[in-house]
Design an enzyme around this catalytic site. Structure first.
Site, PDB file in Angstrom:
ATOM      1  CD1 TRP A  13      -2.744   1.655   0.419  1.00 55.68           C
ATOM      2  CD2 TRP A  13      -1.304   2.555   2.051  1.00 55.68           C
ATOM      3  NE1 TRP A  13      -3.233   2.769   0.797  1.00 55.68           N
ATOM      4  CE2 TRP A  13      -2.465   3.622   1.698  1.00 55.68           C
ATOM      5  CE3 TRP A  13      -0.565   2.648   2.886  1.00 55.68           C
ATOM      6  CZ2 TRP A  13      -2.409   4.675   2.167  1.00 55.68           C
ATOM      7  CZ3 TRP A  13      -0.590   4.249   3.322  1.00 55.68           C
ATOM      8  CH2 TRP A  13      -1.289   4.996   3.021  1.00 55.68           C
TER       9      TRP A  13
ATOM     10  CG  ASP B  52      -4.665  -4.587  -0.785  1.00 57.03           C
ATOM     11  OD1 ASP B  52      -5.608  -5.405  -1.354  1.00 57.03           O
ATOM     12  OD2 ASP B  52      -3.482  -5.005  -0.991  1.00 57.03           O
ATOM     13  CG  ASP B  53      -6.408   3.565  -0.346  1.00 54.91           C
ATOM     14  OD1 ASP B  53      -5.852   3.916   0.777  1.00 54.91           O
ATOM     15  OD2 ASP B  53      -7.758   4.151  -0.325  1.00 54.91           O
ATOM     16  CB  VAL B  54      -9.487   1.885   3.807  1.00 57.88           C
ATOM     17  CG1 VAL B  54     -10.957   2.050   4.499  1.00 57.88           C
ATOM     18  CG2 VAL B  54      -8.898   0.688   4.563  1.00 57.88           C
TER      19      VAL B  54
ATOM     20  CD1 TRP C 277      -8.631   6.791  -2.329  1.00 60.15           C
ATOM     21  CD2 TRP C 277      -6.964   7.945  -2.880  1.00 60.15           C
ATOM     22  NE1 TRP C 277      -7.678   6.123  -1.863  1.00 60.15           N
ATOM     23  CE2 TRP C 277      -6.697   6.812  -2.565  1.00 60.15           C
ATOM     24  CE3 TRP C 277      -5.957   8.885  -3.258  1.00 60.15           C
ATOM     25  CZ2 TRP C 277      -5.246   6.468  -2.576  1.00 60.15           C
ATOM     26  CZ3 TRP C 277      -4.560   8.603  -3.229  1.00 60.15           C
ATOM     27  CH2 TRP C 277      -4.274   7.205  -2.730  1.00 60.15           C
TER      28      TRP C 277
END
Length: 295
Positions: free
Chosen positions: A230, A249-251, A291
């Protein structure tokens, strides 16, 4: 060179200063620049010289850079171009996004947004490490504590403008020296470790870029204690500017996709990779725009 000199930088067509300012103001705790009346004031250290600049835009056609202290030294223009990612032609990304169910609405809402970068490798790595496993608001709090304790400031009209702590300074600290900052001991060890690698010359932005491929750079970064896939991809995206960097895998990315698709569960990694197939060469920008849906 006297203060108040002006540098003008031509802007690409797909650029909207107001949209970029809105992104840059998303967190009130940001300590690396101040924004007021559609201008950004920021301290920089370039080539060993400290500067204070004030950046505004003229009709989205030019950036106007006023020097409040210091003058236009070599490297200022390239730093600002890098900071605002002015070298990237976004037209093909927008063309692709028009037909992409995940990207279409966010690209329309934030047209002209650039991947506002972290040109300084040490700052990018620290921000990546600070942000691990905590929410963004808390990460900003930690960054401010770190910067105000170890950074240098340029004062202007009684206001301090901070320069990110130098890796040379942090390399000489022990993790105990960071005891006042409310981060885990592990994170302070990771940060001092990165600083030492940079101080010894083993790790540098030039050295990483010279590896020449995303895979090779990712592998090199992951060898460093405290940096996983990440953080490596975050740095590839925000600092090294690899267009296909993808922190899968970034939330935030996972939540943005869940939100856009109206799912009642989180998408799996396999589903995300499938959705990202059309984003070839634009995964970094796709991530950045997704994002933006959340923060």
């Amino acid at each position: 060179m006297h203060a108040h000199q002006l540098l003008t930088i031509d802007l690409p067509q797909e650029f909207d200063f107001a949209v970029n300012l809105a992104y840059m103001q998303r967190n009130a705790k940001e300590c690396m620049y101040a924004i007021d009346n559609e201008t950004i004031t920021r301290a920089l250290e370039i080539g060993g010289e400290r500067l204070l600049i004030r950046v505004s835009a003229h009709e989205n056609r030019q950036l106007l850079v006023h020097f409040l202290s210091g003058g236009p030294v070599d490297g200022v223009e390239s730093y600002i171009r890098d900071w605002f990612d002015l070298g990237t032609d976004l037209a093909p990304f927008y063309e692709m996004a028009k037909t992409d169910p995940l990207l279409r609405s966010t690209v329309e809402a934030h047209y002209g947004l650039r991947n506002i970068g972290l040109p300084d490798l040490f700052e990018a790595l620290c921000w990546g490490i600070l942000g691990q496993q905590i929410n963004l608001g808390y990460a900003y709090t930690l960054k401010r504590q770190f910067v105000e304790k170890f950074g240098e400031a340029v004062e202007h009209e009684g206001v301090p403008y901070w320069i990110f702590p130098s890796y040379k300074k942090i390399a000489e600290l022990s993790s105990e020296d960071m005891g006042d900052i409310k981060m885990t001991v592990k994170k302070s060890e990771y940060i001092t470790g990165v600083a030492r690698l940079m101080a010894s010359g083993e790790l540098s932005k030039e050295g990483l870029l010279a590896l020449g491929s995303l895979g090779a750079i990712e592998k090199e970064l992951i060898r460093i204690r405290g940096i996983g896939p990440w953080t490596a991809n975050y740095v590839l995206l925000r600092c090294l500017r690899y267009p296909d960097a993808f922190p899968v895998d970034d939330v935030g990315l996972i939540n943005a996709i869940k939100f856009q698709l109206g799912l009642d569960r989180k998408p799996t990694k396999a589903e995300i990779l499938e959705l990202a197939v059309p984003w070839e060469d634009w995964k970094a920008y796709a991530t950045f725009y997704l994002w933006r849906l959340l923060y």
